[in-house]
Design a protein around this motif. Structure first.
Motif, mmCIF file in Angstrom:
data_model
loop_
_atom_site.group_PDB
_atom_site.id
_atom_site.type_symbol
_atom_site.label_atom_id
_atom_site.label_comp_id
_atom_site.label_asym_id
_atom_site.label_seq_id
_atom_site.Cartn_x
_atom_site.Cartn_y
_atom_site.Cartn_z
ATOM 1 N N LEU B 119 0.827 -1.208 0.000
ATOM 2 C CA LEU B 119 0.000 0.000 0.000
ATOM 3 C C LEU B 119 0.862 1.261 0.000
ATOM 4 N N LEU B 122 2.532 1.798 -3.576
ATOM 5 C CA LEU B 122 1.554 2.333 -4.533
ATOM 6 C C LEU B 122 1.219 3.788 -4.203
ATOM 7 N N GLY B 123 0.924 4.035 -2.926
ATOM 8 C CA GLY B 123 0.510 5.376 -2.518
ATOM 9 C C GLY B 123 1.635 6.387 -2.673
ATOM 10 N N ILE B 179 -1.472 -0.017 7.669
ATOM 11 C CA ILE B 179 -1.237 1.395 7.384
ATOM 12 C C ILE B 179 0.049 1.849 8.057
ATOM 13 N N SER B 180 1.000 2.259 7.220
ATOM 14 C CA SER B 180 2.253 2.789 7.742
ATOM 15 C C SER B 180 2.466 4.187 7.167
ATOM 16 N N PRO B 181 2.031 5.216 7.877
ATOM 17 C CA PRO B 181 2.190 6.573 7.348
ATOM 18 C C PRO B 181 3.654 6.909 7.080
ATOM 19 N N PHE B 182 4.526 6.420 7.953
ATOM 20 C CA PHE B 182 5.953 6.684 7.747
ATOM 21 C C PHE B 182 6.449 6.006 6.473
ATOM 22 N N LEU B 184 4.685 5.421 3.858
ATOM 23 C CA LEU B 184 4.155 6.218 2.748
ATOM 24 C C LEU B 184 5.056 7.423 2.494
ATOM 25 N N TYR B 185 5.445 8.074 3.577
ATOM 26 C CA TYR B 185 6.307 9.254 3.448
ATOM 27 C C TYR B 185 7.664 8.885 2.825
ATOM 28 N N TRP B 188 7.281 8.087 -0.817
ATOM 29 C CA TRP B 188 6.993 9.297 -1.570
ATOM 30 C C TRP B 188 8.292 10.055 -1.884
#
Lengths: 303, 312
Positions: B119, B122-123, B179-182, B184-185, B188
């Protein structure tokens, strides 16, 4: 904003099949799960905080009553004061050490660079439970290192698990766990600084220190801000370490030692779900505001 | 770039640490070959000692029996090598519950960290390489939500999941781990650096669809970043404590972390048997797989970090 600058404008006459929504195809799956495990619980929390379970008549809407109670709750504020103190002392120490080590390793002036890098990062692989049990045993006056030192030297060191010192002891555990992790974030950011800048600086006769202050620190500003924000969030959320140490130091750590521990005790020992949600929301809002301020200040140009 | 090729052959590793195969282009400038500094090395070595001594303590004490823990010096062996017995006891205590916990942990890591990485990749790619309506909002919402304390989510998530009948099942641990916001960051920023926009333009001009462009052109470029994110999500799920503590009642579904804490708490309960030697040995067994994974994967994320710096 971060290193992720806005993508270059797409060519003008692009085919119709790539609409403005293509990006959602990639971001969508993350956001869908995110909505389920983050947004929905937050919304539910907000809902809970406005109600009260009553013995008679079930769920009653009470407006902001729970919030009034929290603002007048000395236990909540003592917990909040404790994590604020923790944040003010522990975060600068931890990030300072991490930054120094990252700069030292990146400078290429060390013997045994990769050994240092992996060794200092290693504690991050240790679960909070294991780290806390390990340090907790070492702090122990019975079979810990502190006890050993007392016996060996015939002195009596202050007990790290006493009520006065336990916060500092927790600070040490958290620092030990996360120095390497923050170091790696800074180090990774330093690696993508174009080497040609250093060559230019050398030609201009800049010394090592000047290169650090004029090139390296500005270049990794984004990483510094992110690490600071994550550390602040982590401090406000302090739960694992005190909750596990409670078994080893029952007198030093109360059920309202940190806001998170308080919220946990309220819901899982006290069944006060509504008030617990309220405490958690207040902490969430405070954390968000502070994180936002840090980001604004950190990202200001020419600070 | 073929400079990283020698790094992936274990045979090419010299015996001395820190003198591993160079991952960068051959050095030409004095900037790249600064003087070594003894003082900096000593300072870093101090931080290194601080990081390693507790682990040494843990290893040494895993060789002691429950009795010797209390009578021998903490940073040295007790003379009575009890490690094998400790490991056997740990694995067989309470009908081998520890092995069951290990299996649970592996399940949570494979499903949780694998899904979280997918996830996040991709994100992160979507955020880095596309403009779309609501992009700024996505970032604001994700960053904002990260600031919400774990318990703020844990209590309502627990109540939500218990209504769905998910509590006390592996799903209650796996779904929130996705969900791993870190992550994702990280993905990115990595995608923004690693994928030249010109390359995407070229692929589009050549008529490749979005999915194909991503799978065949971007994924290989993202590989080092993916390994890094996988490493972080693995650590996060392996070390997860708070979530399973709340969600799981049945010890049969515990991961290692919650199980170890239960063992430690046993000494404090009335009539409970103190098994500190098993807690310590169990701790060693718990961190061993991760440490090994770190050391094995190190070469990949090292090359990932290094290739990011090759700008020529």
């Amino acid at each position: 904003m971060t290193a992720a600058a806005a993508p270059a404008r797409a060519a003008r006459r692009r085919p119709v099949r790539r609409g403005r929504w293509t990006g959602w195809g990639f971001v969508g799956p993350f956001m869908a799960v995110f909505a389920l495990v983050f947004l929905a619980p937050i919304a539910y929390s907000l809902y809970l905080s406005l109600f009260r379970q009553q013995l008679v008549g079930g769920n009653a809407f009470v407006g902001l009553e729970n919030y009034q109670r929290a603002f007048a709750d000395p236990q909540f504020w003592s917990a909040f004061g404790r994590v604020s103190l923790f944040l003010a002392v522990q975060v600068p120490i931890m990030l300072g050490i991490a930054l120094l080590v990252a700069l030292a390793i990146d400078s290429g002036r060390l013997y045994g660079t990769s050994f240092f890098r992996i060794s200092i990062f290693l504690p991050y692989a240790v679960p909070a439970v294991v780290a806390t049990l390990m340090w907790g045993f070492m702090y122990g006056t019975r079979f810990g290192l502190v006890g050993n030192l007392n016996d060996a030297l015939g002195i009596s060191l202050p007990n790290p698990l006493s009520p006065d010192l336990v916060l500092a002891s927790i600070g040490n555990i958290v620092t030990w766990e996360f120095v390497g992790y923050n170091m790696l974030i800074f180090y990774s950011a330093l690696r993508v600084v174009p080497r040609s800048l250093y060559e230019a600086a050398e030609i201009d006769g800049a010394g090592q220190w000047r290169v650090v202050t004029a090139i390296k620190l500005p270049a990794i500003r984004g990483a510094l801000v992110i690490a600071t924000i994550f550390s602040i969030i982590g401090s406000f959320q302090l739960f694992n370490e005190p909750s596990i140490l409670q078994k080893l130091a029952p007198n030093a750590i109360t059920t309202h030692f940190t806001p998170n521990l308080y919220a946990y005790s309220l819901s899982f020992s006290g069944q006060q779900y509504n008030y617990s949600a309220t405490v958690a929301i207040i902490m969430g809002v405070i954390t968000m505001v502070i994180a936002y301020v840090v980001q604004l200040r950190g990202m200001r140009k020419g600070a | 770039m073929t400079t990283t090729a020698p790094a992936t052959t274990p045979a090419a590793r010299p015996a001395r640490p820190g003198r591993g195969p160079r991952l960068r282009t051959p050095r030409r400038h004095s900037v790249d070959r600064p003087r070594r500094s003894g003082l900096l090395t000593v300072l870093t070595a101090l931080v290194c000692l601080y990081s390693l001594v507790p682990l040494a303590w843990l290893l040494i004490n895993a060789t002691k029996s429950q009795g010797d823990l209390f009578t021998s010096f903490g940073l040295w062996f007790s003379g009575n090598f009890h490690l094998v017995q400790n490991v056997t006891d740990t694995l067989t205590y309470d009908d081998g519950i520890f092995v069951r916990w290990l299996g649970n942990t592996l399940l949570y890591v494979v499903a949780g960290a694998g899904g979280a990485t997918l996830l996040a990749v991709l994100g992160g790619y979507g955020l880095a390489k596309f403009t779309f309506p609501g992009k700024r909002a996505v970032f604001a919402v994700v960053i904002g939500a990260v600031a919400v304390p774990g318990t703020a989510l844990a209590v309502p998530t627990f109540l939500m999941f218990s209504r769905m009948g998910l509590t006390n099942t592996p799903w209650a641990v796996i779904i929130p781990s996705l969900i791993s916001p870190f992550g994702l960051y990280l993905m990115w920023t990595f995608a923004a650096e690693a994928i030249p926009t010109e390359l995407l333009e070229a692929a589009r001009v050549d008529g490749a669809g979005e999915a194909r462009t991503f799978a065949q052109i971007c994924l290989p470029l993202l590989a080092p970043g993916i390994v890094t994110v996988l490493l972080f999500t693995m650590v996060a799920t392996w070390n997860n404590y708070f979530l399973p503590l709340i969600m799981l009642k049945d010890p049969d579904w515990y991961p290692l972390t919650v199980g170890l804490n239960a063992w430690n708490a046993q000494a404090a309960t009335a009539g409970g048997e103190a098994i500190f030697n098993l807690v310590i040995t169990g701790s060693v067994l718990t961190i061993l797989p991760l440490v090994v994974a770190f050391l094995l994967l190190q070469r990949y994320w090292q090359s990932g970090l290094a290739s990011g710096s090759v700008k020529e």
